[in-house]
Scaffold this motif. Structure first.
Motif, short mmCIF file in Angstrom:
data_model
loop_
_atom_site.label_atom_id
_atom_site.label_comp_id
_atom_site.label_asym_id
_atom_site.label_seq_id
_atom_site.Cartn_x
_atom_site.Cartn_y
_atom_site.Cartn_z
N UNK A 132 15.16 -3.04 -0.64
CA UNK A 132 14.80 -4.24 1.09
C UNK A 132 13.36 -5.07 1.82
N UNK A 133 12.61 -3.54 1.28
CA UNK A 133 10.75 -3.96 1.55
C UNK A 133 10.44 -4.98 1.06
N UNK A 134 11.33 -5.49 -0.27
CA UNK A 134 10.80 -6.07 -1.70
C UNK A 134 10.77 -8.12 -1.10
N UNK A 135 12.38 -7.18 0.01
CA UNK A 135 12.90 -8.78 0.31
C UNK A 135 11.47 -9.01 1.04
N UNK A 136 11.38 -8.22 2.41
CA UNK A 136 10.94 -8.24 3.46
C UNK A 136 9.25 -8.73 3.10
N UNK A 137 8.87 -8.72 2.07
CA UNK A 137 7.46 -8.83 1.92
C UNK A 137 7.97 -10.58 1.51
N UNK A 138 8.35 -10.55 0.86
CA UNK A 138 8.42 -12.31 0.06
C UNK A 138 9.41 -12.91 2.01
N UNK A 139 9.44 -12.50 2.22
CA UNK A 139 10.10 -13.59 3.65
C UNK A 139 8.46 -13.93 4.05
N UNK A 140 7.70 -12.79 4.79
CA UNK A 140 6.50 -14.09 5.30
C UNK A 140 5.34 -14.63 4.38
N UNK A 141 5.44 -14.42 3.07
CA UNK A 141 5.09 -15.37 2.21
C UNK A 141 5.14 -16.87 2.66
N UNK A 142 6.73 -16.99 2.32
CA UNK A 142 7.85 -18.56 2.07
C UNK A 142 7.53 -19.12 4.19
N UNK A 143 6.91 -18.09 5.06
CA UNK A 143 6.84 -18.86 6.26
C UNK A 143 5.15 -18.72 6.22
N UNK A 144 4.33 -18.19 5.74
CA UNK A 144 2.89 -19.13 5.39
C UNK A 144 2.38 -20.33 4.83
N UNK B 40 8.30 1.09 9.01
CA UNK B 40 6.41 0.22 8.79
C UNK B 40 5.31 0.74 9.49
N UNK B 41 6.44 1.18 10.94
CA UNK B 41 5.02 1.56 11.77
C UNK B 41 4.75 2.51 11.24
N UNK B 42 5.60 3.56 10.49
CA UNK B 42 4.87 5.00 9.87
C UNK B 42 3.81 4.51 8.61
N UNK B 43 4.30 3.51 8.07
CA UNK B 43 3.08 3.38 6.90
C UNK B 43 2.34 2.65 7.98
N UNK B 44 1.89 2.33 8.85
CA UNK B 44 0.66 1.82 9.25
C UNK B 44 0.13 3.26 9.79
N UNK B 45 0.34 4.02 11.07
CA UNK B 45 -0.16 5.00 10.96
C UNK B 45 -0.49 5.46 10.18
N UNK C 253 0.34 -1.29 -0.24
CA UNK C 253 0.13 -0.09 0.03
C UNK C 253 0.80 0.97 -0.27
N UNK C 254 1.47 1.19 0.29
CA UNK C 254 3.16 2.58 0.69
C UNK C 254 4.11 2.33 0.17
N UNK C 255 3.46 3.66 -0.52
CA UNK C 255 4.98 3.62 -2.53
C UNK C 255 6.45 3.92 -1.16
N UNK C 256 6.50 4.18 -0.68
CA UNK C 256 7.70 4.58 0.38
C UNK C 256 8.61 3.12 0.76
N UNK C 257 7.66 2.24 0.54
CA UNK C 257 8.24 0.87 1.00
C UNK C 257 8.48 0.00 -0.53
N UNK C 258 8.86 1.08 -1.20
CA UNK C 258 8.73 0.18 -2.29
C UNK C 258 10.46 0.13 -3.20
N UNK C 259 11.11 -0.46 -2.07
CA UNK C 259 12.39 -0.34 -2.70
C UNK C 259 13.28 -2.02 -1.80
#
Length: 305
Positions: free
Chosen positions: A59-71, A297-302, A51-57
């Motif tokens: 580092x955060x791309x890898x951070x988003x892949x890790x939860x998919x693997x865990x699930x 991530x906290x700022x993106x949540x807020x 949702x947050x374009x500021x996190x489209x980097x």
């Protein structure tokens, strides 16, 4: 597979945890809530990063892949475990056992190598910050993830084929809650030493090689950090690595004990507890350690709220 090997065992019995009519509903509720929390907590960072374009980097791309693997890692085993807790007959067919073993290995091998490319991302960010966006381009990130997935597909297939190519003539009771390689190999009608070597080689390729590369990468990272003149800069650089080191440690140590201990009693309750930790507990803790403690991530949540 069954026609080629002609196994006398057509199904396995997963003994799982202690079968007690009084405690089973409580055990089922506990694991069900835990599994749902895993799905929610791992979906949370994926949604925020998307949702947050500021996190489209990178580092955060890898951070988003890790939860998919865990699930995926947890979903391979948890739903069946929940069904078997309330079932009187905890049977799993030979074909389903093969499929579960393969899918579990696919996610496990992919995730172990994925931790390696995450360390490479840290290395480029700290050691070559000015060239970070050029080196870690979108296509490079996709290529690195694709290589990890390809290694998981091929590695999981080869280990599963070898394990199921062995003869299984009984007994067919597995003192575990899913078809894990070491516990299934213990039931093979073959030389035990060969099975132990399969465990060892699997663990070597899944854990030792990626972990060695991660250590090598971090040696270079720490050498670069020590050259930073500012103490505050050193602390900031170290803090970016602590989350990754923590999740790698939680994943690697139980896997090493499970796969790299030839002749160990993998069918004991300790083996099941170890598998529960690196299969379920780490999937719950990873988003807390790696994502929810992150300031961006906290700022993106807020912002989303």
């Amino acid at each position: 597979m069954q026609e080629l090997n002609q196994p006398s065992v057509t199904e396995f019995i997963l003994l799982g945890f202690a079968s007690n009519p009084r405690t089973n509903p409580l055990l089922f509720t506990f694991f069900l809530v835990f599994y749902l929390l895993i799905l929610v907590s791992n979906s949370f960072p994926i949604t925020l990063i998307h949702q947050d374009t500021r996190l489209h980097t990178p580092m955060y791309f890898f951070t988003s892949v890790l939860p998919l693997l865990d699930m995926g890692h947890t979903t391979t085993t948890a739903p069946q475990m929940l069904v078997h807790i309330l079932s009187k007959r905890r049977a799993i067919s030979f074909a389903r056992c093969v499929a579960q073993m393969y899918i579990f290995l696919l996610f496990e091998i992919t995730e172990s190598w994925f931790f390696t490319i995450m360390s490479v991302d840290k290395y480029v960010a700290i050691c070559h910050p000015l060239r970070y966006k050029v080196i870690m381009s979108h296509w490079m990130c996709l290529l690195m993830v694709g290589i990890c997935a390809a290694y998981g597909v091929v590695g999981g297939l080869s280990y599963t084929f070898f394990a199921m190519h062995l003869p299984y003539c009984g007994p067919n009771e597995i003192d575990h809650y899913f078809c894990e390689v070491p516990v299934v190999l213990k039931l093979a009608c073959a030389v035990t030493c060969l099975n132990d070597w399969v465990d060892f080689i699997t663990g070597f390729n899944v854990i030792v090689v990626p972990l060695s590369l991660i250590v090598l990468v971090y040696v270079n990272i720490f050498a670069t950090i020590m050259k930073i003149c500012s103490a505050q800069g050193q602390i900031k650089a170290f803090s970016t690595c602590t989350s990754h080191i923590t999740v790698v440690t939680m994943f690697a140590i139980p896997c090493i004990i499970t796969y790299m201990s030839p002749g160990s009693d993998s069918l004991s309750n300790n083996g099941k507890k170890m598998a529960l930790f690196y299969n379920i507990a780490t999937a719950f803790l990873n988003p807390v350690i790696y994502s929810l403690r992150n300031k961006d991530v906290k700022n993106a949540f807020l912002k989303l709220m």
